[in-house]
Enzyme design. Structure first.
Site, PDB file in Angstrom:
ATOM      1  N   ARG A   1     -14.132  -7.273  -0.527  1.00  0.00           N
ATOM      2  CA  ARG A   1     -13.455  -6.977   0.740  1.00  0.00           C
ATOM      3  C   ARG A   1     -12.864  -5.557   0.707  1.00  0.00           C
ATOM      4  O   ARG A   1     -12.233  -5.152  -0.264  1.00  0.00           O
ATOM      5  CB  ARG A   1     -12.338  -7.994   0.980  1.00  0.00           C
ATOM      6  CG  ARG A   1     -11.508  -7.742   2.254  1.00  0.00           C
ATOM      7  CD  ARG A   1     -10.259  -6.952   1.961  1.00  0.00           C
ATOM      8  NE  ARG A   1      -9.391  -6.844   3.136  1.00  0.00           N
ATOM      9  CZ  ARG A   1      -8.362  -6.007   3.210  1.00  0.00           C
ATOM     10  NH1 ARG A   1      -8.066  -5.218   2.208  1.00  0.00           N
ATOM     11  NH2 ARG A   1      -7.623  -5.961   4.294  1.00  0.00           N
ATOM     12  N   VAL A   2     -13.092  -4.798   1.763  1.00  0.00           N
ATOM     13  CA  VAL A   2     -12.477  -3.479   1.887  1.00  0.00           C
ATOM     14  C   VAL A   2     -11.706  -3.463   3.204  1.00  0.00           C
ATOM     15  O   VAL A   2     -12.225  -3.896   4.234  1.00  0.00           O
ATOM     16  CB  VAL A   2     -13.553  -2.359   1.880  1.00  0.00           C
ATOM     17  CG1 VAL A   2     -12.905  -0.998   2.093  1.00  0.00           C
ATOM     18  CG2 VAL A   2     -14.328  -2.378   0.566  1.00  0.00           C
TER      19      VAL A   2
ATOM     20  N   THR B   1       0.843  -1.203   0.000  1.00  0.00           N
ATOM     21  CA  THR B   1       0.000   0.000   0.000  1.00  0.00           C
ATOM     22  C   THR B   1       0.874   1.248   0.000  1.00  0.00           C
ATOM     23  O   THR B   1       1.977   1.225   0.542  1.00  0.00           O
ATOM     24  CB  THR B   1      -0.884  -0.034   1.264  1.00  0.00           C
ATOM     25  OG1 THR B   1      -1.808  -1.096   1.109  1.00  0.00           O
ATOM     26  CG2 THR B   1      -1.631   1.262   1.504  1.00  0.00           C
TER      27      THR B   1
ATOM     28  N   ASP C   1      -8.677  -1.235   5.742  1.00  0.00           N
ATOM     29  CA  ASP C   1      -8.645   0.034   6.472  1.00  0.00           C
ATOM     30  C   ASP C   1      -8.400   1.237   5.569  1.00  0.00           C
ATOM     31  O   ASP C   1      -8.812   2.358   5.884  1.00  0.00           O
ATOM     32  CB  ASP C   1      -7.513   0.010   7.511  1.00  0.00           C
ATOM     33  CG  ASP C   1      -6.152  -0.125   6.808  1.00  0.00           C
ATOM     34  OD1 ASP C   1      -5.992  -1.077   6.010  1.00  0.00           O
ATOM     35  OD2 ASP C   1      -5.277   0.730   7.014  1.00  0.00           O
TER      36      ASP C   1
ATOM     37  N   GLY D   1      -0.644  -1.965   6.344  1.00  0.00           N
ATOM     38  CA  GLY D   1      -0.526  -3.209   7.108  1.00  0.00           C
ATOM     39  C   GLY D   1      -1.828  -3.977   7.057  1.00  0.00           C
ATOM     40  O   GLY D   1      -2.613  -3.823   6.126  1.00  0.00           O
TER      41      GLY D   1
HETATM   42  N1  ASP Z   1      -3.948  -1.944   4.711  1.00  0.00           N
HETATM   43  C1  ASP Z   1      -4.138  -2.535   3.407  1.00  0.00           C
HETATM   44  C2  ASP Z   1      -5.397  -3.354   3.419  1.00  0.00           C
HETATM   45  O1  ASP Z   1      -5.632  -4.048   4.372  1.00  0.00           O
HETATM   46  C3  ASP Z   1      -3.000  -3.390   2.988  1.00  0.00           C
HETATM   47  C4  ASP Z   1      -1.659  -2.706   3.108  1.00  0.00           C
HETATM   48  O2  ASP Z   1      -1.492  -1.744   3.814  1.00  0.00           O
HETATM   49  O3  ASP Z   1      -0.730  -3.145   2.442  1.00  0.00           O
HETATM   50  O4  ASP Z   1      -6.110  -3.328   2.446  1.00  0.00           O
END
Ligand code: ASP
Length: 304
Positions: free
Chosen positions: A199-200, A171, A202, A223
């Site tokens: 799916r969504v 991300t 954070d 994360g």
């Molecule tokens: N936080 C993101 C999610 O869960 C994934 C990421 O940060 O890499 O969609």
């Protein structure tokens, strides 16, 4: 005449077990994004312009799990989420589960400025993009071979079961402070590999994946989304700065809370109105870059 603030931009390119062979691309991608964001700030652009510019570059860079190069969901589709927030007035725009937009962060900004809403999802968000003249791309334009192979491995049951923080999370996010002392934040993601369709995480949720308030700070998180949303990571971090903690202390406290309350893994970047910043993570690495007035840019991979 009022005194000008020194502009700052801080970006991240995900917090996870970034393989060594991918370190250089992550560092370079973050550096380019921070440089472009700083150029926007130095030519008089707003913090909002800077975070959008920086995140767009990282969405276009297939190194990261955002825009082109994103993970595929279990149905073999790209579904993108993004948010942008203005610290001046708390205005925000967000989109989720879009499949045909190259730069979801710009669509999020369009939602913020051109609609009476704050959050649009799926086909509705794509129709809104089309109606406002934003180019729509065929989904395959966002697909790269690396992710097709990863998806095939998941389908074949070959993807090794691993602790969540070993699974890729690329991300991207940015926080910026402009010459007028305004803060902004943006985050963009393709989510997690092999996620269920719809799916969504954070990332596009206000306060979870990003937050910006001139009265406290601007934050972007990365994360495990299912864990980060439980502690409303970015708003929690900004509130800690408002209570007097330095951005570094606040970022560390939020990551400690994430570990303690959810056993989740992630990372957070934070910037306050004085230009003080913080970076914290409990993953093996976080990719970041910071650019300050005068063109000084520091990019790297941070270890715990
Ligand atoms: N936080 C993101 C999610 O869960 C994934 C990421 O940060 O890499 O969609």
């Amino acid at each position: 005449m009022s005194e000008e603030t020194s502009p700052v931009i801080l970006v991240h390119g995900g917090a996870w077990e970034i393989p060594e062979e991918a370190h250089a691309a992550h560092i370079e991608g973050c550096r380019r994004a921070a440089e472009a964001g700083l150029a926007a700030l130095e030519s008089g652009g707003s913090a909002l312009d800077a975070v959008e510019t920086a995140v767009r570059l990282m969405e276009d860079d297939p190194t990261f799990d955002a825009g082109r190069g994103s993970f595929l969901n279990a149905a073999g589709e790209v579904e993108l989420d993004a948010i942008i927030m203005d610290g001046r007035d708390l205005n925000l725009g967000a989109v989720a589960a879009v499949q045909r937009v190259r730069n979801p962060v710009s669509l999020a900004r369009l939602v913020m400025t051109e609609s009476e809403h704050a959050f649009l999802v799926g086909p509705g968000a794509e129709s809104f993009a089309r109606e406002h003249g934003m180019p729509i791309c065929p989904p395959w334009e966002l697909l790269v071979g690396r992710e097709l192979e990863r998806w095939k491995a998941f389908q074949a049951g070959d993807a090794p079961p691993a602790p969540a923080f070993f699974t890729p999370h690329g991300t991207v996010g940015a926080v910026a402070l402009d010459r007028e002392g305004n803060l902004a934040a943006a985050t963009s993601t393709g989510g997690t590999p092999n996620k269920l369709p719809g799916r969504v995480g954070d990332s596009p949720l206000v306060g979870c994946g990003a937050y910006a308030d001139n009265r406290s700070a601007a934050a972007s998180a990365t994360g495990e989304g299912e864990a980060l949303m439980k502690i409303v990571a970015c708003k929690t971090a900004c509130d800690l700065v408002a209570r007097g903690l330095s951005p570094q202390q606040a970022a560390e406290q939020v990551i400690a809370l994430l570990a303690e309350r959810t056993r989740g893994h992630g990372g957070l970047i934070l910037l306050d109105p004085q230009g003080r910043f913080g970076i914290a993570h409990n993953t093996s690495y976080i990719a970041y870059a910071i650019a300050t007035s005068g063109g000084s840019v520091r990019a790297g991979i941070r270890y715990p």
